[in-house]
Design a protein around this motif. Structure first.
Motif: not given
Length: 336
Positions: A47, A51, A54, A87, A145
């Motif tokens: 995942s 991410w 992007r 993140k 984000d």
């Protein structure tokens, strides 16, 4: 012939300190918990890789350290919570890499404008547009984000302002470090150790990262965490215990890059590198002891978070005994 290259890193000193730390029986990670951590890291990486596609300015080499940090620090939370905390950890790396010039090629004036926009994005995610394909814009998109997700997280009403303030301090600190670096390059002027530590405790990113974790986890807390001095104290101790250890591991590399860290400043004041290394590890340990004391005095709803900080502090110190976190070393002797 200069002995400087052989003096750096002091493998004997590090080994001595590592053995002392192990003998002190500081909390370790049980084997079964380590296996769970490794399994969750493996589960999260796809995942995070998606991410990163992007926002490809984020270095691929940062994915595993950020994931490991989020899982080891919070082993019992959900997959989605781990993902968002990881993140936030990647933002620490990405902003640092932009500031250091490891990615992108921003001029100083442009760096100031971009970092001010990062801060504004954290405050109001949709206030800025990040449509460019340069590294600074891609990192801005990643900030946007993560900020959007944190604004919608369970603890946003209680802890979002804490995260925003520490994100601001991190960015402001990087700009101060840039000015200090330019002055050092122009004039050879070293900052004081006190100034260096006051700035670098924010640029290490630990206060921003652990504030983000509070937003994600959302413990019940009626007071304003920005007005709770024990929260600030805990975040500062957490930052400085890691800063001192990071500087031990990065002295040789940063000296080669013309940068200053705390050991550089101790050596400039007359210490040998070996003594500076011992002093740095001692001070890191003092901050860990202080953190443990502060964590036990936090308001009741925040004590589980405080215990996480202490456990993470032990984990990070042992990690730094083995290798550098921000820039993994390739030496086979170190890996062994």
């Amino acid at each position: 012939m200069s002995t400087r290259s052989s003096e750096g890193r002091h493998f004997g000193v590090v080994r001595e300190l590592k053995n002392q730390y192990a003998e002190a029986q500081s909390p370790g990670v049980p084997k079964e918990q380590l296996e769970r951590i490794q399994a969750r890291v493996k589960e999260l990486l796809p995942s995070l890789m998606a991410w990163r596609e992007r926002f490809p300015a984020i270095m691929a080499s940062r994915l595993k350290p950020a994931t490991l940090g989020s899982v080891a620090g919070h082993p019992e939370v959900t997959l989605e919570q781990h993902l968002l905390i990881a993140k936030a950890g990647l933002l620490v790396f990405a902003v640092d890499d932009i500031a250091d010039g490891e990615i992108g090629s921003l001029e100083d004036a442009e760096m100031h404008r971009v970092f001010e926009r990062y801060v504004e994005t954290a405050r109001a995610p949709d206030s800025q547009e990040w449509t460019g394909t340069d590294e600074g814009s891609l990192v801005g998109g990643a900030v946007q984000d993560v900020a959007r997700q944190l604004h919608a997280a369970p603890g946003a009403g209680r802890f979002l302002a804490l995260w925003q303030e520490h994100f601001r301090r991190m960015c402001s600190g990087h700009l101060t470090e840039l000015r200090d670096k330019r002055r050092y390059q122009r004039e050879g002027a070293l900052p004081t150790l006190e100034h260096y530590l006051d700035v670098s405790r924010w640029t290490c990113g630990a206060p921003m990262y652990h504030s983000a974790a509070l937003v994600v986890l959302g413990p019940e807390f009626a007071a304003d965490p920005l007005q709770e001095p024990l929260v600030e104290h805990a975040l500062s101790d957490m930052a400085l215990l890691g800063r001192w250890m990071n500087d031990v591991r990065s002295l040789e590399r940063e000296r080669a890059e013309g940068k200053v860290n705390s050991l550089t400043l101790l050596c400039a004041a007359g210490m040998s590198e070996a003594d500076a290394e011992r002093e740095a590890v001692k001070r890191s340990g003092e901050h860990l002891e202080s953190l443990a004391d502060v964590a036990g005095r936090l308001p009741e709803p925040l004590r589980p978070w405080g215990k996480t900080l202490v456990a993470t502090g032990h984990f990070s110190r042992m990690f730094y005994m083995q290798r550098e976190f921000h820039h993994p070393e390739s030496s086979s002797r170190e890996e062994a």
